[in-house]
Design a protein around this motif. Sequence first.
Motif, PDB file in Angstrom:
ATOM      1  N   HIS A  51       0.852  -1.184   0.000  1.00 13.12           N
ATOM      2  CA  HIS A  51       0.000   0.000   0.000  1.00 13.12           C
ATOM      3  C   HIS A  51       0.890   1.237   0.000  1.00 13.12           C
ATOM      4  CE1 HIS A  51       0.777  -0.617   4.329  1.00 13.12           C
ATOM      5  NE2 HIS A  51       0.535   0.680   4.482  1.00 13.12           N
ATOM      6  N   PRO A  52       0.417   2.353  -0.554  1.00 16.50           N
ATOM      7  CA  PRO A  52       1.274   3.540  -0.707  1.00 16.50           C
ATOM      8  C   PRO A  52       1.757   4.145   0.604  1.00 16.50           C
ATOM      9  CG  PRO A  52      -0.591   3.649  -2.199  1.00 16.50           C
ATOM     10  CD  PRO A  52      -0.851   2.501  -1.285  1.00 16.50           C
ATOM     11  N   ALA A  53       0.878   4.242   1.595  1.00 15.86           N
ATOM     12  CA  ALA A  53       1.287   4.903   2.836  1.00 15.86           C
ATOM     13  C   ALA A  53       0.259   4.649   3.930  1.00 15.86           C
ATOM     14  CB  ALA A  53       1.433   6.413   2.627  1.00 15.86           C
ATOM     15  N   CYS A  59      -6.168   3.229   1.554  1.00 16.29           N
ATOM     16  CA  CYS A  59      -5.492   2.123   2.237  1.00 16.29           C
ATOM     17  C   CYS A  59      -6.261   1.686   3.480  1.00 16.29           C
ATOM     18  CB  CYS A  59      -4.076   2.523   2.633  1.00 16.29           C
ATOM     19  SG  CYS A  59      -3.012   2.941   1.242  1.00 16.29           S
ATOM     20  N   THR A  60      -6.793   2.659   4.211  1.00 18.13           N
ATOM     21  CA  THR A  60      -7.562   2.328   5.407  1.00 18.13           C
ATOM     22  C   THR A  60      -8.789   1.496   5.042  1.00 18.13           C
ATOM     23  OG1 THR A  60      -6.830   4.351   6.522  1.00 18.13           O
ATOM     24  CG2 THR A  60      -8.815   3.292   7.370  1.00 18.13           C
ATOM     25  N   SER A  61      -9.490   1.890   3.979  1.00 22.04           N
ATOM     26  CA  SER A  61     -10.675   1.127   3.560  1.00 22.04           C
ATOM     27  C   SER A  61     -10.289  -0.292   3.146  1.00 22.04           C
ATOM     28  CB  SER A  61     -11.387   1.839   2.410  1.00 22.04           C
ATOM     29  OG  SER A  61     -10.642   1.789   1.198  1.00 22.04           O
ATOM     30  N   GLU A  62      -9.146  -0.439   2.470  1.00 28.71           N
ATOM     31  CA  GLU A  62      -8.701  -1.767   2.029  1.00 28.71           C
ATOM     32  C   GLU A  62      -8.345  -2.650   3.221  1.00 28.71           C
ATOM     33  OE1 GLU A  62      -6.701  -0.769  -2.309  1.00 28.71           O
ATOM     34  OE2 GLU A  62      -5.429  -0.766  -0.522  1.00 28.71           O
ATOM     35  N   PHE A  63      -7.586  -2.100   4.161  1.00 24.41           N
ATOM     36  CA  PHE A  63      -7.139  -2.912   5.290  1.00 24.41           C
ATOM     37  C   PHE A  63      -8.317  -3.355   6.153  1.00 24.41           C
ATOM     38  CE2 PHE A  63      -2.407  -3.007   5.969  1.00 24.41           C
ATOM     39  CZ  PHE A  63      -2.106  -2.719   4.651  1.00 24.41           C
ATOM     40  N   ILE A  64      -9.296  -2.477   6.340  1.00 28.96           N
ATOM     41  CA  ILE A  64     -10.482  -2.872   7.105  1.00 28.96           C
ATOM     42  C   ILE A  64     -11.195  -4.026   6.404  1.00 28.96           C
ATOM     43  CG2 ILE A  64     -12.788  -2.108   7.785  1.00 28.96           C
ATOM     44  CD1 ILE A  64     -11.547   0.640   8.405  1.00 28.96           C
ATOM     45  N   ASP A  86       6.712   2.694   4.977  1.00 25.38           N
ATOM     46  CA  ASP A  86       6.655   3.384   6.263  1.00 25.38           C
ATOM     47  C   ASP A  86       7.395   2.583   7.333  1.00 25.38           C
ATOM     48  OD1 ASP A  86       4.857   5.679   5.697  1.00 25.38           O
ATOM     49  OD2 ASP A  86       3.459   4.085   5.155  1.00 25.38           O
ATOM     50  N   SER A  87       7.663   3.235   8.451  1.00 26.00           N
ATOM     51  CA  SER A  87       8.378   2.588   9.555  1.00 26.00           C
ATOM     52  C   SER A  87       7.445   1.677  10.342  1.00 26.00           C
ATOM     53  CB  SER A  87       8.954   3.640  10.508  1.00 26.00           C
ATOM     54  OG  SER A  87       7.910   4.268  11.239  1.00 26.00           O
ATOM     55  N   LEU A  88       8.030   0.784  11.107  1.00 22.40           N
ATOM     56  CA  LEU A  88       7.257  -0.095  11.966  1.00 22.40           C
ATOM     57  C   LEU A  88       6.412   0.722  12.943  1.00 22.40           C
ATOM     58  CD1 LEU A  88       6.550  -2.899  13.076  1.00 22.40           C
ATOM     59  CD2 LEU A  88       8.594  -2.750  14.521  1.00 22.40           C
ATOM     60  N   TYR A  89       6.974   1.815  13.458  1.00 25.21           N
ATOM     61  CA  TYR A  89       6.256   2.624  14.435  1.00 25.21           C
ATOM     62  C   TYR A  89       5.056   3.313  13.808  1.00 25.21           C
ATOM     63  CZ  TYR A  89      10.564   1.508  16.735  1.00 25.21           C
ATOM     64  OH  TYR A  89      11.615   0.807  17.251  1.00 25.21           O
ATOM     65  N   SER A  90       5.173   3.720  12.558  1.00 29.24           N
ATOM     66  CA  SER A  90       4.032   4.280  11.848  1.00 29.24           C
ATOM     67  C   SER A  90       2.955   3.218  11.658  1.00 29.24           C
ATOM     68  CB  SER A  90       4.475   4.828  10.488  1.00 29.24           C
ATOM     69  OG  SER A  90       3.371   5.279   9.731  1.00 29.24           O
ATOM     70  N   HIS A  91       3.372   2.004  11.277  1.00 31.88           N
ATOM     71  CA  HIS A  91       2.417   0.901  11.124  1.00 31.88           C
ATOM     72  C   HIS A  91       1.661   0.651  12.426  1.00 31.88           C
ATOM     73  CE1 HIS A  91       3.936   0.169   7.229  1.00 31.88           C
ATOM     74  NE2 HIS A  91       4.768  -0.824   7.477  1.00 31.88           N
ATOM     75  N   LEU A  92       2.406   0.586  13.534  1.00 35.44           N
ATOM     76  CA  LEU A  92       1.786   0.300  14.825  1.00 35.44           C
ATOM     77  C   LEU A  92       0.777   1.391  15.204  1.00 35.44           C
ATOM     78  CD1 LEU A  92       4.921  -0.940  16.802  1.00 35.44           C
ATOM     79  CD2 LEU A  92       2.994  -2.342  16.021  1.00 35.44           C
ATOM     80  N   ALA A  93       1.161   2.644  14.973  1.00 36.95           N
ATOM     81  CA  ALA A  93       0.258   3.755  15.295  1.00 36.95           C
ATOM     82  C   ALA A  93      -1.004   3.695  14.438  1.00 36.95           C
ATOM     83  CB  ALA A  93       0.982   5.081  15.098  1.00 36.95           C
ATOM     84  N   TRP A  94      -0.844   3.348  13.165  1.00 37.50           N
ATOM     85  CA  TRP A  94      -1.987   3.261  12.253  1.00 37.50           C
ATOM     86  C   TRP A  94      -2.927   2.128  12.664  1.00 37.50           C
ATOM     87  CZ3 TRP A  94      -2.001   0.738   6.837  1.00 37.50           C
ATOM     88  CH2 TRP A  94      -3.137   1.150   6.111  1.00 37.50           C
ATOM     89  N   VAL A  95      -2.352   0.967  12.982  1.00 40.51           N
ATOM     90  CA  VAL A  95      -3.156  -0.179  13.416  1.00 40.51           C
ATOM     91  C   VAL A  95      -3.963   0.182  14.667  1.00 40.51           C
ATOM     92  CG1 VAL A  95      -3.012  -2.486  14.435  1.00 40.51           C
ATOM     93  CG2 VAL A  95      -1.740  -1.968  12.343  1.00 40.51           C
TER      94      VAL A  95
END
Length: 222
Positions: A51-53, A59-64, A86-95
């Motif tokens: 996913h781009p970012a 991306c949010t709609s796809e992951f849900i 993106d970084s792991l920390y960005s991934h964790l914050a997004w999740v």
Amino acid sequence: MSDTIQIPQADTPKLPSAKIGAQAPDFEARTTEGPVRLSDHRGRWLVFFSHPADFTPVCTSEFITFQNEIDRFAAMDCDLLGLSVDSLYSHLAWVKDIEARFGVRISFPIIEDISMAIARAYGMIHEESESTASVRSVFFIDPDGVIRALIHYPLAVGRSVDEILRVLAALQTSDRDGVATPEGWTPGHDAVLPAPVDIREADERAGMNGGAWYYTQKGTGQ
């Protein structure tokens, strides 16, 4: 020497892009679910997608939707694996934010690829692109680690998870029954036999199932 993707140095030759029919390039990476090695998924199907970012609307709609359909993938012996640069920390914050705002906990791993080594090996970033954002790529990898299909979407167009499930079902049906799947095929509908390889086989098929020698339908048992 290991075939696992390594972080490229300045003088390292360009990594080959992944292609249909080729062995999927192996790699090790950090993810939201801990360390992952691609070859750990051998023995099961894998849908590997970029996913781009993080924190972007499409991306949010796809992951849900991927998460909401995860049981359908699991029933087909298929794992999900996401990636962005993106970084792991960005991934964790997004999740965590998705869970807080939408009540959906993303349980499949999301790979950190800051170096872009994996994205470039898989052709997820176009060579001429001025952006580091990966396109919406989907790789269907079979239990032997072979890439069987791939789909690329532009950044502005969201994927159809139903279509990804359909392609996965078509690949599995083709392998199991030795058939091909016609336009728009979905599970439960007739497939078609592969094209005849010689005139004798063409003669045998003439008129079968009311079709033509080059278009012979066959039930799939689903």
